[in-house]
Design an enzyme around this catalytic site. Structure first.
Site, short mmCIF file in Angstrom:
data_model
loop_
_atom_site.label_atom_id
_atom_site.label_comp_id
_atom_site.label_asym_id
_atom_site.label_seq_id
_atom_site.Cartn_x
_atom_site.Cartn_y
_atom_site.Cartn_z
N GLU A 1 -73.60 -1.11 -13.85
CA GLU A 1 -72.14 -2.21 -13.69
C GLU A 1 -72.15 -3.04 -14.99
O GLU A 1 -72.87 -2.52 -15.89
CB GLU A 1 -73.89 -2.62 -12.42
CG GLU A 1 -72.51 -4.57 -12.40
CD GLU A 1 -73.41 -5.23 -11.01
OE1 GLU A 1 -73.97 -4.54 -9.74
OE2 GLU A 1 -73.78 -6.04 -11.28
N TYR B 1 -69.78 -8.01 4.00
CA TYR B 1 -70.03 -6.94 4.08
C TYR B 1 -70.73 -6.96 5.51
O TYR B 1 -71.19 -7.43 5.66
CB TYR B 1 -71.75 -6.78 2.59
CG TYR B 1 -70.66 -5.91 1.27
CD1 TYR B 1 -69.42 -6.04 1.13
CD2 TYR B 1 -72.00 -6.29 0.12
CE1 TYR B 1 -69.52 -5.58 -0.10
CE2 TYR B 1 -71.55 -6.07 -0.92
CZ TYR B 1 -70.68 -5.29 -1.08
OH TYR B 1 -70.15 -5.18 -2.02
N ARG C 1 -81.98 -17.25 -0.97
CA ARG C 1 -81.02 -17.66 -1.69
C ARG C 1 -79.83 -18.32 -1.09
O ARG C 1 -79.70 -19.61 -0.88
CB ARG C 1 -79.51 -17.13 -2.78
CG ARG C 1 -78.59 -17.18 -3.21
CD ARG C 1 -77.65 -15.93 -4.07
NE ARG C 1 -77.55 -14.95 -3.52
CZ ARG C 1 -77.25 -13.96 -4.13
NH1 ARG C 1 -76.17 -14.30 -5.33
NH2 ARG C 1 -76.80 -12.80 -3.36
N TYR D 1 -84.21 -7.39 -3.26
CA TYR D 1 -82.61 -8.33 -3.17
C TYR D 1 -82.67 -8.54 -1.93
O TYR D 1 -82.23 -9.74 -1.94
CB TYR D 1 -82.20 -7.01 -4.51
CG TYR D 1 -80.45 -7.11 -3.80
CD1 TYR D 1 -80.20 -8.75 -3.91
CD2 TYR D 1 -78.92 -6.55 -2.89
CE1 TYR D 1 -78.59 -8.64 -4.85
CE2 TYR D 1 -78.21 -7.15 -2.81
CZ TYR D 1 -78.33 -7.63 -3.47
OH TYR D 1 -76.40 -8.23 -3.41
N ARG E 1 -65.54 -11.99 -6.25
CA ARG E 1 -65.34 -10.73 -7.52
C ARG E 1 -65.74 -11.47 -8.93
O ARG E 1 -65.63 -10.70 -10.18
CB ARG E 1 -64.42 -9.95 -7.28
CG ARG E 1 -65.24 -9.15 -5.61
CD ARG E 1 -65.88 -8.44 -5.88
NE ARG E 1 -66.53 -7.52 -3.87
CZ ARG E 1 -67.66 -7.06 -4.59
NH1 ARG E 1 -67.82 -6.67 -4.94
NH2 ARG E 1 -67.82 -6.37 -3.13
C1 3EB Z 1 -71.80 -5.35 -5.52
O1 3EB Z 1 -70.48 -4.38 -5.95
C2 3EB Z 1 -72.62 -4.93 -6.49
O2 3EB Z 1 -75.34 -11.04 -4.79
O3 3EB Z 1 -75.17 -11.98 -6.29
C3 3EB Z 1 -72.45 -8.03 -7.83
C4 3EB Z 1 -72.77 -9.08 -7.83
C5 3EB Z 1 -73.60 -7.56 -6.97
C6 3EB Z 1 -73.31 -9.72 -7.33
C7 3EB Z 1 -74.90 -11.48 -5.73
C8 3EB Z 1 -74.23 -8.47 -5.85
C9 3EB Z 1 -73.81 -9.92 -6.70
O4 3EB Z 1 -71.95 -5.40 -4.73
C10 3EB Z 1 -73.70 -5.90 -6.29
#
Ligand code: 3EB
Length: 330
Positions: free
Chosen positions: A323, A210, A158, A151, A223
């Site tokens: 998820e 993050y 990306r 990942y 989100r």
């Molecule tokens: C999170 O909340 C879960 O890397 O595009 C959710 C949606 C998550 C998209 C991405 C990662 C991605 O962090 C992980």
């Protein structure tokens, strides 16, 4: 960003969001329906077709037989291929998909870089400039330790392929692991001539902020996304993350409850009425097949009448068991 307590008003002058439905129908009939922009099948049992609007998602469904997912727009649809991109467009909307074999791209990072660079190049030729929603399905997403995890390699590739393409704002997104032997990287998107409005979750740190512990390259996604006509909310992959931390390690039901609380927070923040209904198709990604019956039971109780597609998929953090992503139509 949309402020809480504002209530969305549908804007009739802007392109209506494609209708998204799960249907027990066959592929030929689905492709022949009016205004079909895209049709998705799930898992190895799904049929094959050369139609650019068709994608067989590499994730297995826990429903047998699995339904098809249809996206339908108002107006005529045209479709084609451009190098590695397959696409369709109609009614101010664009669907595009890229599938790459990682083994032909020097691995996960190389495949993600190539795919996103190709998408960026393709989008520069299109009038539907606003990428609102994007899905990423990646083989064995949690394999490898720390920064070498697949990942994390995907996130690096990306970002490298995109450059500054999302400088004006990230789309809503999903990134989930599959178990197909081919290690295909599948990326597909929905774009529009008109802009949406990104929504963040007040319970969560924005993903692009993050801290370092989650990887060298922060994931770039919103989100959720209010669609241009304010007639629907596209919800990103949502898990039991509070602040930036994973919660309830090892407790499936508690993770599911936390995820549902996060989904409700997104609806509130977006100005949508509380709750999901028969027009809110959701996908639920479950890491452990043995958890699927329990997840189905809990969701039938908590989300009665909501179309739910239960899939075998791995969340990008190995401690997270479930998820949810999907749509809420106003
Ligand atoms: C999170 O909340 C879960 O890397 O595009 C959710 C949606 C998550 C998209 C991405 C990662 C991605 O962090 C992980």
């Amino acid at each position: 960003m949309v402020q809480a307590s504002e209530h969305l008003q549908v804007e009739p002058g802007l392109p209506r969001t494609p209708r998204v439905t799960y249907r027990m129908t066959d592929l030929k009939a689905a492709l022949a329906e009016p205004g079909v922009l895209a049709v998705f099948g799930f898992g190895a049992g799904a049929p094959g077709s050369d139609d650019p609007r068709w994608l067989r998602v590499a994730l297995e469904s826990f429903d047998a037989p699995a339904p098809l997912e249809l996206w339908q727009v108002d107006g005529e649809v045209t479709c084609g291929r451009d190098d590695v991109v397959r696409w369709s467009s109609g009614g101010s909307w664009l669907f595009a998909v890229i599938e790459l074999d990682e083994r032909e791209c020097g691995g996960t990072e190389g495949a993600a870089r190539k795919a996103y660079a190709a998408l960026r190049q393709f989008m520069s030729t299109r009038g539907e400039r606003n990428v609102l929603r994007i899905w990423n399905y990646i083989g064995d997403i949690n394999e490898g330790d720390n920064d070498a995890e697949r990942y994390k390699q995907f996130c690096d590739g990306r970002a490298a392929g995109l450059g500054d393409f999302f400088a004006e704002g990230f789309p809503a997104a999903t990134a989930i692991g599959h178990h197909h032997h081919s290690r295909v990287l599948q990326i597909y998107l929905l774009a529009s001539t008109d802009a949406g409005t990104a929504v963040e979750n007040p319970r969560q740190v924005s993903a692009w902020r993050y801290p370092r512990q989650y990887g060298r390259t922060s994931p770039g996604f919103a989100r959720a996304m209010v669609m241009p006509a304010q007639d629907a909310l596209a919800i990103s992959g949502t898990a039991a993350v509070v602040g930036h931390a994973s919660t309830h390690e090892g407790d499936l039901e508690a993770q599911l409850n936390e995820t549902l609380t996060n989904l409700e927070a997104l609806l509130t923040t977006a100005g949508m009425p509380a709750g999901f209904d028969t027009h809110s198709p959701l996908k639920v990604y479950v890491r452990l097949p043995t958890d699927a019956p329990r997840v189905r039971d809990i969701l039938q109780r908590r989300l009665p009448g909501v179309p739910v597609l239960l899939m075998h998929g791995d969340v990008c953090r190995s401690e997270l068991l479930v998820e949810i992503d999907g749509w809420c139509f106003a």
